[in-house]
Design a protein around this motif. Structure first.
Motif, PDB file in Angstrom:
ATOM      1  N   PHE A  34      53.649  34.765  43.655  1.00 28.60           N
ATOM      2  CA  PHE A  34      53.130  35.857  44.470  1.00 28.60           C
ATOM      3  C   PHE A  34      51.755  36.311  43.984  1.00 28.60           C
ATOM      4  O   PHE A  34      50.957  36.835  44.760  1.00 28.60           O
ATOM      5  CB  PHE A  34      54.084  37.054  44.461  1.00 28.60           C
ATOM      6  CG  PHE A  34      55.356  36.852  45.254  1.00 28.60           C
ATOM      7  CD1 PHE A  34      55.496  35.795  46.134  1.00 28.60           C
ATOM      8  CD2 PHE A  34      56.408  37.733  45.125  1.00 28.60           C
ATOM      9  CE1 PHE A  34      56.668  35.609  46.869  1.00 28.60           C
ATOM     10  CE2 PHE A  34      57.584  37.567  45.845  1.00 28.60           C
ATOM     11  CZ  PHE A  34      57.708  36.499  46.717  1.00 28.60           C
ATOM     12  N   GLU A  35      51.505  36.132  42.699  1.00 25.22           N
ATOM     13  CA  GLU A  35      50.198  36.478  42.143  1.00 25.22           C
ATOM     14  C   GLU A  35      49.323  35.248  41.913  1.00 25.22           C
ATOM     15  O   GLU A  35      48.124  35.281  42.174  1.00 25.22           O
ATOM     16  CB  GLU A  35      50.361  37.251  40.833  1.00 25.22           C
ATOM     17  CG  GLU A  35      50.989  38.623  41.014  1.00 25.22           C
ATOM     18  CD  GLU A  35      50.961  39.437  39.738  1.00 25.22           C
ATOM     19  OE1 GLU A  35      49.937  39.385  39.025  1.00 25.22           O
ATOM     20  OE2 GLU A  35      51.960  40.114  39.440  1.00 25.22           O
ATOM     21  N   THR A  36      49.914  34.155  41.442  1.00 21.13           N
ATOM     22  CA  THR A  36      49.081  33.011  41.066  1.00 21.13           C
ATOM     23  C   THR A  36      48.363  32.388  42.257  1.00 21.13           C
ATOM     24  O   THR A  36      47.263  31.855  42.092  1.00 21.13           O
ATOM     25  CB  THR A  36      49.909  31.931  40.345  1.00 21.13           C
ATOM     26  OG1 THR A  36      50.984  31.500  41.191  1.00 21.13           O
ATOM     27  CG2 THR A  36      50.468  32.455  39.035  1.00 21.13           C
ATOM     28  N   ILE A  37      48.954  32.454  43.451  1.00 22.73           N
ATOM     29  CA  ILE A  37      48.274  31.842  44.598  1.00 22.73           C
ATOM     30  C   ILE A  37      47.026  32.631  45.010  1.00 22.73           C
ATOM     31  O   ILE A  37      46.183  32.115  45.730  1.00 22.73           O
ATOM     32  CB  ILE A  37      49.204  31.691  45.826  1.00 22.73           C
ATOM     33  CG1 ILE A  37      49.745  33.047  46.295  1.00 22.73           C
ATOM     34  CG2 ILE A  37      50.329  30.731  45.547  1.00 22.73           C
ATOM     35  CD1 ILE A  37      50.490  32.965  47.611  1.00 22.73           C
ATOM     36  N   GLY A  38      46.918  33.866  44.508  1.00 27.17           N
ATOM     37  CA  GLY A  38      45.720  34.645  44.812  1.00 27.17           C
ATOM     38  C   GLY A  38      44.869  34.926  43.597  1.00 27.17           C
ATOM     39  O   GLY A  38      43.928  35.727  43.660  1.00 27.17           O
ATOM     40  N   ALA A  39      45.164  34.225  42.490  1.00 28.97           N
ATOM     41  CA  ALA A  39      44.504  34.534  41.225  1.00 28.97           C
ATOM     42  C   ALA A  39      42.999  34.335  41.280  1.00 28.97           C
ATOM     43  O   ALA A  39      42.244  35.041  40.605  1.00 28.97           O
ATOM     44  CB  ALA A  39      45.105  33.685  40.110  1.00 28.97           C
ATOM     45  N   ASP A  40      42.539  33.383  42.068  1.00 31.60           N
ATOM     46  CA  ASP A  40      41.106  33.073  42.103  1.00 31.60           C
ATOM     47  C   ASP A  40      40.391  33.664  43.327  1.00 31.60           C
ATOM     48  O   ASP A  40      39.228  33.346  43.579  1.00 31.60           O
ATOM     49  CB  ASP A  40      40.905  31.553  42.099  1.00 31.60           C
ATOM     50  CG  ASP A  40      41.466  30.906  40.841  1.00 31.60           C
ATOM     51  OD1 ASP A  40      41.376  31.545  39.774  1.00 31.60           O
ATOM     52  OD2 ASP A  40      42.001  29.787  40.940  1.00 31.60           O
ATOM     53  N   LEU A  41      41.098  34.505  44.067  1.00 30.94           N
ATOM     54  CA  LEU A  41      40.524  35.031  45.302  1.00 30.94           C
ATOM     55  C   LEU A  41      40.115  36.500  45.200  1.00 30.94           C
ATOM     56  O   LEU A  41      39.705  37.102  46.193  1.00 30.94           O
ATOM     57  CB  LEU A  41      41.504  34.838  46.467  1.00 30.94           C
ATOM     58  CG  LEU A  41      41.831  33.368  46.785  1.00 30.94           C
ATOM     59  CD1 LEU A  41      42.878  33.281  47.883  1.00 30.94           C
ATOM     60  CD2 LEU A  41      40.562  32.619  47.208  1.00 30.94           C
ATOM     61  N   GLY A  42      40.245  37.071  44.020  1.00 32.51           N
ATOM     62  CA  GLY A  42      39.729  38.415  43.809  1.00 32.51           C
ATOM     63  C   GLY A  42      40.638  39.543  44.247  1.00 32.51           C
ATOM     64  O   GLY A  42      40.203  40.702  44.302  1.00 32.51           O
ATOM     65  N   TYR A  43      41.905  39.266  44.554  1.00 33.65           N
ATOM     66  CA  TYR A  43      42.820  40.343  44.938  1.00 33.65           C
ATOM     67  C   TYR A  43      43.183  41.184  43.710  1.00 33.65           C
ATOM     68  O   TYR A  43      43.196  40.690  42.587  1.00 33.65           O
ATOM     69  CB  TYR A  43      44.113  39.779  45.550  1.00 33.65           C
ATOM     70  CG  TYR A  43      43.904  38.816  46.686  1.00 33.65           C
ATOM     71  CD1 TYR A  43      43.004  39.090  47.713  1.00 33.65           C
ATOM     72  CD2 TYR A  43      44.615  37.621  46.751  1.00 33.65           C
ATOM     73  CE1 TYR A  43      42.822  38.209  48.751  1.00 33.65           C
ATOM     74  CE2 TYR A  43      44.440  36.730  47.793  1.00 33.65           C
ATOM     75  CZ  TYR A  43      43.545  37.024  48.783  1.00 33.65           C
ATOM     76  OH  TYR A  43      43.354  36.144  49.813  1.00 33.65           O
ATOM     77  N   ARG A  44      43.507  42.427  43.957  1.00 37.77           N
ATOM     78  CA  ARG A  44      43.944  43.326  42.887  1.00 37.77           C
ATOM     79  C   ARG A  44      45.440  43.573  43.052  1.00 37.77           C
ATOM     80  O   ARG A  44      45.865  44.290  43.958  1.00 37.77           O
ATOM     81  CB  ARG A  44      43.159  44.630  42.936  1.00 37.77           C
ATOM     82  CG  ARG A  44      41.664  44.417  42.711  1.00 37.77           C
ATOM     83  CD  ARG A  44      40.892  45.721  42.690  1.00 37.77           C
ATOM     84  NE  ARG A  44      39.460  45.488  42.459  1.00 37.77           N
ATOM     85  CZ  ARG A  44      38.551  46.432  42.378  1.00 37.77           C
ATOM     86  NH1 ARG A  44      38.921  47.712  42.501  1.00 37.77           N
ATOM     87  NH2 ARG A  44      37.275  46.130  42.175  1.00 37.77           N
TER      88      ARG A  44
END
Length: 398
Positions: free
Chosen positions: A121-131
Motif C-alpha cells: 500500500f505504501e511501496t507502490i507509491g514510494a517514488d511518486l511523492g505521496y505522503r
C-alpha cells in the motif's frame, strides 16, 4: 513497513526473495507457511487452457487492450450487479492499486493507509511523492475507529486505503464500520479504496455485497489470485462508480500496455465456470482448518502464540509472546528448521508473524511441527537465535 534506519530488506517482496534464497541454500526440505493463497490448481488450469486453445481458439480469446477482455468485463459486471462501465480490468490487483493511486493522487498528496497492513500500500507509491500516514487497526478483530480516521483527514487527503478481509490478519471488517467509513469518505469528498482480494473467502451472509456497493466514494479492487490461487493469470480489476472508473480508464489508456490477452482469455473461462475452482479453494480451506485450528488453540493454551483466528480465509496473524523481533526469528527459523513465516515487521507489527495455512496436509503438519519446535527453542535461548538445526530433530519430513 520497516522503520527508517533498519538494515533488513526494505520491502516484503525483497524479504520473500531473501527467505526463499535461504531455504534453497540449506539441505533438506523447506516448508513455506508464508503463502497467502490456496495452492495453484494446476490440473484445473491445464484443463482450462487446453479447452481454450484446442481444437481452435476459444471465442473468449479477445484483446484485453483498452480496459480488459470484454467477456471478463461482462461477467464481472454481472457478478457485482453493476454496469459494465463500472468495471476496469488490470494486470493483477497491485496494478489496480497503482493505477488508482496515479489517477487520484499526485506528488505531495496525503494518503491514509491501515496498520498493520500490507506494505505494498505504501511501496507502490514510494517514488511518486505521496505522503502516507497510518491509522490503527486494533483489538482482536483488527477493527477500525472511523472517528480516529476522521481526525486524520486533511485538506490534501485523497484517499483512505484498507483491506477486507484484512491482510495480514484475515479478519472481516464489521459491515457497520465499513458503512461508516464509506459515509465519511463521501462527506469529505475523498476516495475509500478497499482491497478485497481475500473478500470472497467470507460467506455471502457475512459479506453480502462488495464495498463498492456502499457509496460512489468507494472503489473495490480484487483479482483471481488469492481466492483461486491463480496468480499466474495476473487478472485483477477495479469496481466503482462510473466517474471513478472512467477516470482510471482514461489514465490506463495512456500507460497500460502490458495486460495479457492470453491470460485474461483464460480468466474468462474461469469466470464462466468458477465452480471447480471454488471447490478447489473450499477443499483446501476446510482441510487446512481441520489441522491448523487445533494446533493454534494448543499453542495458545501453552502461551506460545496469542491472538484470534479469523472466521474465513487462508491467513492469520498471531503474536509470539517473548519474541519481540520476529524478523530475526523468521531468519533463524528458515536456517534451523526450514520453515518460512512472514515477519510482522513487514506489516507494521513486530512480534507477530503472518501464517498462511492452506497447504497439502503433510506439508502443513510438518511446517506447524517445525514452527512449534522453533518457537520453543528460540524462547528457551532467550530469543538469542543460536542453536542446533531443528530439522535434524524431526521437525520436518525429509
Amino acid at each position: 513497513m520497516l522503520k527508517p534506519g533498519q538494515t533488513q530488506q526494505d520491502s516484503y517482496a525483497q524479504w520473500v526473495r531473501h527467505a526463499l534464497g535461504m531455504a534453497r541454500a540449506r539441505q533438506g526440505h523447506a516448508v513455506s507457511l508464508f503463502e497467502s493463497s490456496v495452492p495453484e490448481p494446476r490440473e484445473l488450469l491445464r484443463q482450462t487452457v487446453a479447452a481454450a486453445m484446442a481444437p481452435t481458439l476459444s471465442p473468449y480469446y479477445a484483446s484485453a487492450f483498452g480496459g480488459g477482455n470484454p467477456f471478463v468485463l461482462e461477467m464481472l459486471a454481472a457478478s457485482y450487479g453493476v454496469a459494465r462501465e463500472q468495471v476496469l480490468c488490470t494486470t493483477g490487483a497491485t496494478g489496480a492499486l497503482a493505477l488508482l493511486y496515479r489517477t487520484f493522487a499526485g506528488a505531495g498528496d496525503h494518503i491514509l493507509v491501515e496498520t498493520p497492513g500490507f506494505d505494498v500500500f505504501e511501496t507502490i507509491g514510494a517514488d511518486l511523492g505521496y505522503r502516507f500516514e497510518t491509522f490503527e487497526r486494533t483489538g482482536p478483530t483488527y477493527t477500525i475507529d472511523p472517528a480516529a480516521i476522521a481526525e486524520k483527514i486533511r485538506p490534501d487527503t485523497k484517499m483512505i486505503v484498507l483491506s477486507d478481509l484484512h491482510n495480514p490478519s484475515g479478519m472481516l471488517l464489521d459491515r457497520s464500520v465499513l458503512a461508516e467509513l464509506a459515509l465519511l469518505a463521501e462527506q469529505r469528498g475523498i476516495l475509500l479504496l478497499v482491497d478485497e482480494v481475500y473478500g470472497a473467502y467470507a460467506s455471502a451472509s457475512d459479506r453480502p455485497v462488495s464495498a463498492a456497493a456502499l457509496s460512489p466514494a468507494v472503489v473495490s479492487v480484487s483479482s483471481l489470485t488469492k481466492i483461486f490461487g491463480l496468480g499466474a493469470l495476473r487478472c485483477g480489476w477495479i469496481v466503482g462508480s462510473a466517474p471513478v472508473v472512467a477516470a482510471a480508464r482514461t489514465l490506463a489508456s495512456r500507460i497500460e500496455f502490458g495486460m495479457s490477452t492470453l491470460s485474461h482469455s483464460i480468466a474468462a473461462h474461469v469466470l464462466a465456470n468458477p465452480a471447480p475452482f471454488r471447490a478447489h479453494s473450499d477443499h483446501y480451506v476446510a482441510q487446512s482448518r481441520r489441522i491448523f485450528d487445533p494446533w493454534f488453540h494448543e499453542m495458545a493454551a501453552q502461551g506460545l502464540v496469542a491472538g484470534t483466528l479469523p472466521k474465513a480465509g487462508c491467513i492469520c496473524f498471531p503474536s509470539l509472546p517473548g519474541i519481540p523481533d520476529t524478523h530475526a526469528f523468521s531468519d533463524w527459523l528458515v536456517e534451523t528448521a526450514g520453515v518460512i513465516v512472514a515477519p510482522g515487521e513487514y506489516f507494521g507489527a513486530p512480534g507477530h508473524v503472518r501464517i498462511g495455512y492452506c497447504l497439502e496436509a503433510e506439508q502443513l503438519e510438518a511446517g506447524l511441527a517445525g514452527l512449534a519446535q522453533g518457537i520453543r527453542a528460540y524462547r528457551a535461548m532467550g530469543a538469542g537465535g543460536h542453536g542446533k538445526d531443528l530439522s535434524a530433530a524431526g521437525g520436518l519430513a525429509r
